[in-house]
Motif scaffolding. Structure first.
Motif, PDB file in Angstrom:
ATOM      1  N   SER A 179       7.704  19.309  -5.981  1.00  0.00           N
ATOM      2  CA  SER A 179       7.495  18.979  -4.563  1.00  0.00           C
ATOM      3  C   SER A 179       6.381  17.965  -4.323  1.00  0.00           C
ATOM      4  O   SER A 179       6.458  17.204  -3.355  1.00  0.00           O
ATOM      5  N   ILE A 180       5.361  17.918  -5.165  1.00  0.00           N
ATOM      6  CA  ILE A 180       4.306  16.922  -4.918  1.00  0.00           C
ATOM      7  C   ILE A 180       4.815  15.496  -5.132  1.00  0.00           C
ATOM      8  O   ILE A 180       4.628  14.649  -4.256  1.00  0.00           O
ATOM      9  N   PRO A 181       5.507  15.207  -6.257  1.00  0.00           N
ATOM     10  CA  PRO A 181       6.070  13.857  -6.379  1.00  0.00           C
ATOM     11  C   PRO A 181       7.056  13.526  -5.263  1.00  0.00           C
ATOM     12  O   PRO A 181       7.083  12.399  -4.762  1.00  0.00           O
ATOM     13  N   SER A 182       7.862  14.526  -4.835  1.00  0.00           N
ATOM     14  CA  SER A 182       8.822  14.211  -3.763  1.00  0.00           C
ATOM     15  C   SER A 182       8.086  13.879  -2.474  1.00  0.00           C
ATOM     16  O   SER A 182       8.491  12.977  -1.745  1.00  0.00           O
ATOM     17  N   ALA A 183       7.006  14.621  -2.197  1.00  0.00           N
ATOM     18  CA  ALA A 183       6.226  14.336  -0.993  1.00  0.00           C
ATOM     19  C   ALA A 183       5.678  12.911  -1.056  1.00  0.00           C
ATOM     20  O   ALA A 183       5.633  12.199  -0.055  1.00  0.00           O
ATOM     21  N   PHE A 184       5.288  12.499  -2.262  1.00  0.00           N
ATOM     22  CA  PHE A 184       4.753  11.152  -2.454  1.00  0.00           C
ATOM     23  C   PHE A 184       5.826  10.097  -2.144  1.00  0.00           C
ATOM     24  O   PHE A 184       5.568   9.115  -1.451  1.00  0.00           O
ATOM     25  N   ILE A 185       7.046  10.362  -2.636  1.00  0.00           N
ATOM     26  CA  ILE A 185       8.146   9.421  -2.386  1.00  0.00           C
ATOM     27  C   ILE A 185       8.453   9.327  -0.895  1.00  0.00           C
ATOM     28  O   ILE A 185       8.656   8.246  -0.351  1.00  0.00           O
ATOM     29  N   ILE A 186       8.445  10.494  -0.210  1.00  0.00           N
ATOM     30  CA  ILE A 186       8.716  10.495   1.228  1.00  0.00           C
ATOM     31  C   ILE A 186       7.673   9.646   1.958  1.00  0.00           C
ATOM     32  O   ILE A 186       7.999   8.892   2.879  1.00  0.00           O
ATOM     33  N   ARG A 187       6.417   9.769   1.528  1.00  0.00           N
ATOM     34  CA  ARG A 187       5.374   8.995   2.194  1.00  0.00           C
ATOM     35  C   ARG A 187       5.620   7.494   2.009  1.00  0.00           C
ATOM     36  O   ARG A 187       5.379   6.695   2.905  1.00  0.00           O
ATOM     37  N   ARG A 188       6.112   7.118   0.819  1.00  0.00           N
ATOM     38  CA  ARG A 188       6.457   5.712   0.588  1.00  0.00           C
ATOM     39  C   ARG A 188       7.572   5.276   1.538  1.00  0.00           C
ATOM     40  O   ARG A 188       7.529   4.204   2.131  1.00  0.00           O
ATOM     41  N   LEU A 189       8.593   6.153   1.670  1.00  0.00           N
ATOM     42  CA  LEU A 189       9.719   5.851   2.558  1.00  0.00           C
ATOM     43  C   LEU A 189       9.230   5.656   3.984  1.00  0.00           C
ATOM     44  O   LEU A 189       9.686   4.763   4.699  1.00  0.00           O
ATOM     45  N   GLU A 190       8.280   6.537   4.385  1.00  0.00           N
ATOM     46  CA  GLU A 190       7.750   6.480   5.734  1.00  0.00           C
ATOM     47  C   GLU A 190       7.134   5.116   6.002  1.00  0.00           C
ATOM     48  O   GLU A 190       7.249   4.566   7.083  1.00  0.00           O
ATOM     49  N   ARG A 191       6.430   4.593   4.999  1.00  0.00           N
ATOM     50  CA  ARG A 191       5.778   3.311   5.194  1.00  0.00           C
ATOM     51  C   ARG A 191       6.816   2.194   5.271  1.00  0.00           C
ATOM     52  O   ARG A 191       6.633   1.196   5.943  1.00  0.00           O
ATOM     53  N   ARG A 192       7.916   2.385   4.525  1.00  0.00           N
ATOM     54  CA  ARG A 192       8.910   1.330   4.460  1.00  0.00           C
ATOM     55  C   ARG A 192       9.757   1.255   5.717  1.00  0.00           C
ATOM     56  O   ARG A 192       9.982   0.186   6.271  1.00  0.00           O
ATOM     57  N   TYR A 193      10.231   2.423   6.185  1.00  0.00           N
ATOM     58  CA  TYR A 193      11.021   2.434   7.423  1.00  0.00           C
ATOM     59  C   TYR A 193      10.094   2.859   8.542  1.00  0.00           C
ATOM     60  O   TYR A 193       9.320   3.782   8.381  1.00  0.00           O
ATOM     61  N   ALA A 194      10.182   2.171   9.665  1.00  0.00           N
ATOM     62  CA  ALA A 194       9.335   2.542  10.796  1.00  0.00           C
ATOM     63  C   ALA A 194       9.612   3.993  11.173  1.00  0.00           C
ATOM     64  O   ALA A 194      10.757   4.377  11.348  1.00  0.00           O
ATOM     65  N   ALA A 195       8.559   4.783  11.275  1.00  0.00           N
ATOM     66  CA  ALA A 195       8.755   6.191  11.625  1.00  0.00           C
ATOM     67  C   ALA A 195       9.093   6.311  13.102  1.00  0.00           C
ATOM     68  O   ALA A 195       8.769   5.426  13.885  1.00  0.00           O
ATOM     69  N   VAL A 196       9.776   7.411  13.445  1.00  0.00           N
ATOM     70  CA  VAL A 196      10.148   7.593  14.859  1.00  0.00           C
ATOM     71  C   VAL A 196       8.925   7.956  15.686  1.00  0.00           C
ATOM     72  O   VAL A 196       8.103   8.735  15.262  1.00  0.00           O
TER      73      VAL A 196
END
Lengths: 212, 240
Positions: free
Chosen positions: A195-212
């Motif tokens: 779960s820690i690496p996945s959380a890290f990937i999600i944070r990267r995604l968040e930066r890439r796509y504008a969050a709602v």
């Protein structure tokens, strides 16, 4: 010393086997949640049916997954495997969450976009498929990703319906040799390892796509 | 229907245990969330690291795994046996507290910078700034997500039946095994869970309205009791 490293090492293959079931249930359940959630979010725009679907989803969302699992498992004929029940219930439960995420994305699409699709007299499937959804889904990708992690952490509940996932496997091997501390502690670490690496990937995604 | 009415006292007893676990879990989660959330906004490296470790560890492990560890591994490792309910409250509190800490941190960081600068200009101490300016504003923003997390916590308490606590889920299981009426036994429990959640949602809306009123964001007569039946703002996503 109460920690037996050799034993820990010996049961690792069993635990990893359990982890495999956990990951499998998570991914397949997530697939259901992604598809069904989108369907529900789109249905909610239909007048009467939408309200009805919303009420059902609200009920699913505010009652415990564990009870739903045990309930459905008791209802289905014994020819259906526990893992199948687990995956489907997990998927349907989380579709109640993903539907809300999709809905916020769909509501975020500017009204002018709908009007333009109407003005071009696009058929419904083109309006959704080519105009609304591409814009809506892009914005909610990080939020959807968070539910993947949340689901992963809910899979231990499947042990209640006899699925031998990670925690159930630990329970089994730990009880056999009475090495419970090692078994459960390793499970905790394996969870963090995923779960820690996945959380890290999600944070990267968040930066890439504008969050709602 | 008669089946359920006859057994209602048993269900209510189970529901009462669930409510107690939920209340205990929320109290613990709230304190942890506030503490580690505020710690996460400090400028020092050390406090931030402590906050991050807490959040990542307890958010990363499933509540059920934490609970199994406390109920079964802890007695062997340390010799202390936790009471089932206490282990359950600790597990859900630690887990949801980690989610809450992130919410607190985000809400505090979202308070406009000018507000913080104004407190510096007024020579307020750190505690004055937090208590009088930052937290009241952050509070209004935290509440909706706290509401979702509280519901998550309430649902998470259902797992206690797996370590032998007689909560609402355990009652439903007993009913099913005792009578063979699967649908009725479980629907009874599910409906009660649903009702508990609805009461919690109303309570959170009441708190939200009060917080916004105190900040002068909505007029003080604000919509009446019926207004509570509608969400104040378009509901934002889920809890997790």
């Amino acid at each position: 010393m109460f920690w037996d490293f050799q034993w820990t090492w010996e049961v690792m293959p069993d635990l990893l086997q359990g982890l495999k079931v956990t990951v499998q249930a998570t991914l397949l359940g997530y697939l259901i949640a992604l598809v069904l959630g989108l369907g529900v979010a789109m249905l909610r725009r239909v007048p009467v049916l939408g309200t009805l679907v919303h009420a059902v989803m609200e009920f699913i969302r505010t009652t415990p997954l564990l009870v739903q699992l045990v309930f459905v498992f008791a209802l289905v004929p014994s020819t259906v495997t526990a893992l199948t029940v687990g995956i489907v219930v997990l998927g349907v439960h989380y579709s109640a969450y993903t539907a809300e995420v999709y809905r916020s994305g769909i509501e975020g699409v500017a009204k002018g976009q709908w009007e333009a699709a109407r003005a071009l007299s696009l058929p419904a499937y083109r309006t959704w498929g080519a105009v609304v959804l591409p814009q809506a889904i892009r914005k909610v990708i990080p939020a959807l990703g968070n539910y993947l992690i949340a689901m992963f952490k809910d899979t231990p509940l499947l042990l209640a319906i006899t699925v031998t996932e990670l925690l159930a496997m630990a329970q089994r091997v730990g009880n056999d040799e009475f090495r419970i501390v090692e078994a459960y502690t390793v499970v905790g670490f394996l969870f963090l390892l995923v779960s820690i690496p996945s959380a890290f990937i999600i944070r990267r995604l968040e930066r890439r796509y504008a969050a709602v | 229907m008669e089946f359920l009415i006859e057994r209602l006292p048993l269900y209510l007893e189970g529901a009462w245990v669930t409510v107690q676990l939920t209340a205990g879990g929320i109290a613990l989660a709230f304190v942890l969330a506030m503490f580690f959330g505020i710690l996460g906004t400090r400028s020092g490296r050390f406090p931030r690291a402590v906050s991050t470790v807490y959040v990542e560890v307890f958010r990363g492990i499933a509540a059920l795994v934490i609970m199994f560890w406390m109920a079964y591994a802890l007695p062997i490792a340390t010799g202390f046996q936790l009471e089932g309910r206490f282990a359950a409250i600790l597990a859900v509190g630690l887990n949801l507290g980690a989610y809450g800490a992130e919410v607190v941190r985000g809400a505090i960081n979202a308070v406009p910078r000018a507000q913080v600068e104004a407190t510096v200009a007024l020579n307020m101490s750190w505690s004055q700034r937090m208590r009088l300016v930052v937290l009241p504003q952050a509070w209004a923003q935290m509440l909706p997500t706290f509401g979702n997390l509280s519901i998550e916590l309430m649902k998470a308490t259902a797992v206690v039946y797996l370590i032998g606590v007689a909560d609402l889920t355990a009652v439903a299981q007993q009913m099913r095994q005792g009578t063979g009426e699967t649908v009725l036994a479980f629907m009874g429990a599910l409906v009660l869970y649903y009702l508990i959640a609805q009461v919690m949602i109303l309570g959170i809306r009441l708190l939200e309205r009060r917080a916004n009123r105190r900040l002068g964001r909505i007029p003080s007569d604000g919509g009446g009791l019926l207004g509570l039946l509608r969400p104040p703002t378009p509901a934002a996503g889920g809890g997790k």
